[in-house]
Design a protein around this motif. Sequence first.
Motif, mmCIF file in Angstrom:
data_model
loop_
_atom_site.group_PDB
_atom_site.id
_atom_site.type_symbol
_atom_site.label_atom_id
_atom_site.label_comp_id
_atom_site.label_asym_id
_atom_site.label_seq_id
_atom_site.Cartn_x
_atom_site.Cartn_y
_atom_site.Cartn_z
ATOM 1 N N ARG A 103 -0.153 -14.844 -21.480
ATOM 2 C CA ARG A 103 -1.464 -15.407 -21.128
ATOM 3 C C ARG A 103 -1.348 -16.733 -20.386
ATOM 4 N NH1 ARG A 103 -5.815 -15.147 -25.781
ATOM 5 N NH2 ARG A 103 -7.132 -15.408 -23.921
ATOM 6 N N PHE A 104 -0.096 -17.100 -20.034
ATOM 7 C CA PHE A 104 0.105 -18.359 -19.317
ATOM 8 C C PHE A 104 0.904 -18.074 -18.050
ATOM 9 C CE2 PHE A 104 -0.393 -19.361 -23.773
ATOM 10 C CZ PHE A 104 -1.266 -20.448 -23.763
ATOM 11 N N SER A 105 0.428 -18.582 -16.934
ATOM 12 C CA SER A 105 1.071 -18.298 -15.647
ATOM 13 C C SER A 105 2.524 -18.737 -15.621
ATOM 14 C CB SER A 105 0.293 -18.986 -14.522
ATOM 15 O OG SER A 105 -1.000 -18.442 -14.396
ATOM 16 N N HIS A 106 2.826 -19.862 -16.252
ATOM 17 C CA HIS A 106 4.195 -20.383 -16.221
ATOM 18 C C HIS A 106 5.164 -19.530 -17.036
ATOM 19 C CE1 HIS A 106 1.892 -22.459 -19.419
ATOM 20 N NE2 HIS A 106 2.986 -22.271 -20.140
ATOM 21 N N GLU A 107 4.652 -18.539 -17.792
ATOM 22 C CA GLU A 107 5.524 -17.650 -18.560
ATOM 23 C C GLU A 107 5.790 -16.330 -17.845
ATOM 24 O OE1 GLU A 107 3.765 -17.238 -22.422
ATOM 25 O OE2 GLU A 107 4.482 -19.206 -23.096
ATOM 26 N N ASN A 108 5.248 -16.170 -16.646
ATOM 27 C CA ASN A 108 5.492 -14.960 -15.877
ATOM 28 C C ASN A 108 6.975 -14.912 -15.485
ATOM 29 O OD1 ASN A 108 5.781 -13.103 -13.679
ATOM 30 N ND2 ASN A 108 3.601 -13.289 -13.218
ATOM 31 N N PRO A 109 7.731 -13.918 -15.958
ATOM 32 C CA PRO A 109 9.183 -13.895 -15.689
ATOM 33 C C PRO A 109 9.516 -13.741 -14.213
ATOM 34 C CG PRO A 109 8.468 -11.835 -16.712
ATOM 35 C CD PRO A 109 7.316 -12.778 -16.796
ATOM 36 N N ASP A 110 8.684 -13.022 -13.468
ATOM 37 C CA ASP A 110 8.957 -12.862 -12.042
ATOM 38 C C ASP A 110 8.696 -14.147 -11.279
ATOM 39 O OD1 ASP A 110 9.669 -10.272 -12.527
ATOM 40 O OD2 ASP A 110 7.851 -9.367 -11.718
ATOM 41 N N VAL A 111 7.689 -14.881 -11.698
ATOM 42 C CA VAL A 111 7.428 -16.184 -11.083
ATOM 43 C C VAL A 111 8.559 -17.141 -11.401
ATOM 44 C CG1 VAL A 111 5.884 -18.194 -11.115
ATOM 45 C CG2 VAL A 111 4.916 -15.891 -10.996
ATOM 46 N N GLN A 112 9.037 -17.109 -12.639
ATOM 47 C CA GLN A 112 10.168 -17.960 -13.014
ATOM 48 C C GLN A 112 11.404 -17.621 -12.184
ATOM 49 O OE1 GLN A 112 10.510 -17.145 -17.225
ATOM 50 N NE2 GLN A 112 8.985 -18.686 -17.802
ATOM 51 N N ALA A 113 11.625 -16.319 -11.955
ATOM 52 C CA ALA A 113 12.785 -15.902 -11.152
ATOM 53 C C ALA A 113 12.642 -16.359 -9.706
ATOM 54 C CB ALA A 113 12.931 -14.383 -11.212
ATOM 55 N N LEU A 114 11.439 -16.315 -9.186
ATOM 56 C CA LEU A 114 11.194 -16.759 -7.811
ATOM 57 C C LEU A 114 11.564 -18.231 -7.649
ATOM 58 C CD1 LEU A 114 10.002 -16.478 -4.950
ATOM 59 C CD2 LEU A 114 7.741 -16.919 -5.961
ATOM 60 N N TYR A 115 11.147 -19.057 -8.597
ATOM 61 C CA TYR A 115 11.491 -20.484 -8.500
ATOM 62 C C TYR A 115 12.983 -20.707 -8.728
ATOM 63 C CZ TYR A 115 6.649 -22.073 -8.226
ATOM 64 O OH TYR A 115 5.369 -22.310 -7.805
ATOM 65 N N ARG A 116 13.543 -19.968 -9.676
ATOM 66 C CA ARG A 116 14.957 -20.154 -9.999
ATOM 67 C C ARG A 116 15.857 -19.721 -8.844
ATOM 68 N NH1 ARG A 116 14.712 -17.453 -14.225
ATOM 69 N NH2 ARG A 116 15.477 -15.444 -13.451
ATOM 70 N N GLU A 117 15.529 -18.612 -8.204
ATOM 71 C CA GLU A 117 16.395 -18.048 -7.172
ATOM 72 C C GLU A 117 16.091 -18.544 -5.765
ATOM 73 O OE1 GLU A 117 16.140 -13.814 -7.362
ATOM 74 O OE2 GLU A 117 16.514 -13.720 -9.533
ATOM 75 N N TYR A 118 14.852 -19.033 -5.544
ATOM 76 C CA TYR A 118 14.477 -19.251 -4.153
ATOM 77 C C TYR A 118 13.732 -20.566 -3.911
ATOM 78 C CZ TYR A 118 12.822 -17.894 0.543
ATOM 79 O OH TYR A 118 12.574 -17.836 1.877
ATOM 80 N N LEU A 119 12.641 -20.809 -4.614
ATOM 81 C CA LEU A 119 11.774 -21.953 -4.294
ATOM 82 C C LEU A 119 12.222 -23.263 -4.914
ATOM 83 C CD1 LEU A 119 8.235 -20.293 -4.606
ATOM 84 C CD2 LEU A 119 9.514 -20.790 -2.510
ATOM 85 N N GLY A 120 12.933 -23.191 -6.025
ATOM 86 C CA GLY A 120 13.353 -24.415 -6.715
ATOM 87 C C GLY A 120 12.335 -24.829 -7.756
ATOM 88 N N GLN A 121 11.249 -25.415 -7.316
ATOM 89 C CA GLN A 121 10.213 -25.856 -8.247
ATOM 90 C C GLN A 121 8.881 -25.949 -7.499
ATOM 91 O OE1 GLN A 121 11.586 -29.694 -9.522
ATOM 92 N NE2 GLN A 121 10.985 -30.715 -7.628
ATOM 93 N N PRO A 122 7.762 -26.027 -8.239
ATOM 94 C CA PRO A 122 6.472 -26.190 -7.568
ATOM 95 C C PRO A 122 6.457 -27.441 -6.697
ATOM 96 C CG PRO A 122 6.143 -25.553 -9.857
ATOM 97 C CD PRO A 122 7.610 -25.832 -9.703
ATOM 98 N N LEU A 123 5.862 -27.322 -5.542
ATOM 99 C CA LEU A 123 5.721 -28.401 -4.560
ATOM 100 C C LEU A 123 7.048 -28.793 -3.911
ATOM 101 C CD1 LEU A 123 3.109 -30.778 -6.284
ATOM 102 C CD2 LEU A 123 2.709 -28.747 -4.877
ATOM 103 N N SER A 124 8.077 -27.951 -4.058
ATOM 104 C CA SER A 124 9.323 -28.224 -3.348
ATOM 105 C C SER A 124 9.074 -28.097 -1.848
ATOM 106 C CB SER A 124 10.407 -27.225 -3.769
ATOM 107 O OG SER A 124 10.083 -25.920 -3.306
ATOM 108 N N GLU A 125 10.045 -28.516 -1.044
ATOM 109 C CA GLU A 125 9.866 -28.451 0.405
ATOM 110 C C GLU A 125 9.642 -27.014 0.873
ATOM 111 O OE1 GLU A 125 12.244 -29.662 4.536
ATOM 112 O OE2 GLU A 125 12.986 -30.350 2.586
ATOM 113 N N LEU A 126 10.406 -26.076 0.304
ATOM 114 C CA LEU A 126 10.246 -24.677 0.691
ATOM 115 C C LEU A 126 8.904 -24.126 0.203
ATOM 116 C CD1 LEU A 126 11.369 -22.181 2.031
ATOM 117 C CD2 LEU A 126 12.615 -21.653 -0.087
ATOM 118 N N ALA A 127 8.516 -24.509 -1.019
ATOM 119 C CA ALA A 127 7.218 -24.065 -1.546
ATOM 120 C C ALA A 127 6.081 -24.598 -0.681
ATOM 121 C CB ALA A 127 7.052 -24.530 -2.993
#
Length: 585
Positions: free
Chosen positions: A539-563
């Motif tokens: 019920r919390f967006s930050h617990e979405n495992p696919d979103v977590q994988a996206l940041y871990r593998e690609y974006l880094g963190q919210p508001l990163s340069e790539l994000a």
Amino acid sequence: MVNVTINGITVSVPEGTTIKEAAAQAGIVIPTLCYLKDLNEIGACRVCCVEVEGERRMVTACNNPVREGMVVHTNSPRARETRRVNVELILSQHDCHCATCVRSGNCKLQELANDLGILVNPYEEDLPHGIHAMWTTTFPLYRDAKKCIKCMRCVQVCEKMQSLGIWELTGSGGRSTIDVSYNRRIKDADCALCGQCITHCPVGALRERDDVQRALDALADPDIITVVQIAPAVRAAWGEAFGLAPEQATVARLTAALRRMGFDYIFDTTFSADLTIMEESAEFLERLKSGALRNGPMFTSCCPGWVRFLKSQYPDMTALLSSAKSPQQMFGATAKTWFAKKIGVDPKKLFCISIMPCLAKKSECDLSTMQNEDYGKDVDLVLTTREVDRMLRADQIDIKNLPEEACDSPLGTGTGAGVIFGATGGVMEAALRTAYYMVTGENPPADAFRDVRGDKGWREADFDIAGTPIHVAVVSGLGNTRRLIEAMREKRVRYDFVEVMACPGGCAGGGGQPIHDGEELAYSRGSVLYGLDEVANLRFSHENPDVQALYREYLGQPLSELAETLLHTEHSGWFMPTHPDYNKR
């Protein structure tokens, strides 16, 4: 109380009750084409005319109140003849090629003509022609002048509900018609593309631009990989056209149907709704910490109809919008980068299609700011819920007996927070859940921010996040939005965070959703979405495992340069037609 007799039945009703309302209390239906309660009570169509004893003229039932002792006949020979003649006259100025009309089978005029047994019209056909029947084929909203019955619904809905006044009555007498106000072309007007005029039109005079063939062409092209996303609000409405109950019309059943149509990958926009929350929550906290909110609240930016409204009506406030792209556009950007790399294909081979409850999304995906030189457009094509329903019927898919199938991975996982994006208040609630976590490192109770829910068009609430008071507002419907902004300008209200949805009730009541004449289903559809959130495992967006994988593998963190590059946009990078620099792009 007032006592009145209708078709021999005596009823007592409060003073001020109309004849139509009194008849309904007696179980008597008086048909109408133009009537919309509190919006369009002008008796324009004359279909609701009844015979009142003692009155020389026929009386419109929708806007005439009952009187003590009134005796009304709704089906007397005179009333029947009047109703029939009025419908025949309307048909004489209406293109009656029903088989090729998008509203065939769901048209109030067609239903009335059938009920009255009109097989031959004695009146000569008199349809608009030449320049009066012309309309652009590229704008997301399409009007067919030959089908317009001058009921005035679109005029009143746009003026009273949405406060934009895009439509007006032009001409006089038998040559009167509805057209864009101030003698403008629709593509030059400040239309928000909310589509409420379409969902309130009783016939097929207004509809979305039909993009079904473009989708079919993509499906048939062996060199294209089709990727489709399903918006949260779609799951609450797509099954209505097939008589499915909400518990049957699941996103999993729609996924199965889309696979049979030939789509290569099917994902859920709740994934990118969760992704939007990650970026938007981080942006809100950044603005809160920096003191930027002293200059005004942060407005949500996920509703393109609202963005169009703000940029045309209050362009000086554009900087208050969140820079986060909508979930639709974030999904496209992610699909054509992270996902394309995962499956090892050239992103230019991906054709990204969105299924949305909205017309404004068709315009949003074509914005110059929603493109990237490496892969082109974030989203290539948008289909409304209605268009997808038509595609399903065309393929003769047995929806009711179709087994459920899961969305593909890794862009198919969503949380309850992502699902409630489709209901008014849902974006705010989801954002505050994650903002609380980002500040405290702990989850709040999942329903801690439910005070932003409800069926009021403008709601406000106060919350506390780790000792910091937050004053928020949620508003849906552009008329309500205008009132909120004017109150802000007059300094009668002040907020830190404001969610705005162009359509009353949010996306659940969007202009691309199934049409049920005379019924407003946005809030009942929204309650379905909140129910799905309540039973969701996450019920919390930050617990979405696919979103977590996206940041871990690609974006880094919210508001990163790539994000920032992929998931955020520059709202000042494009103009509405009413802007003086519109033609300088």
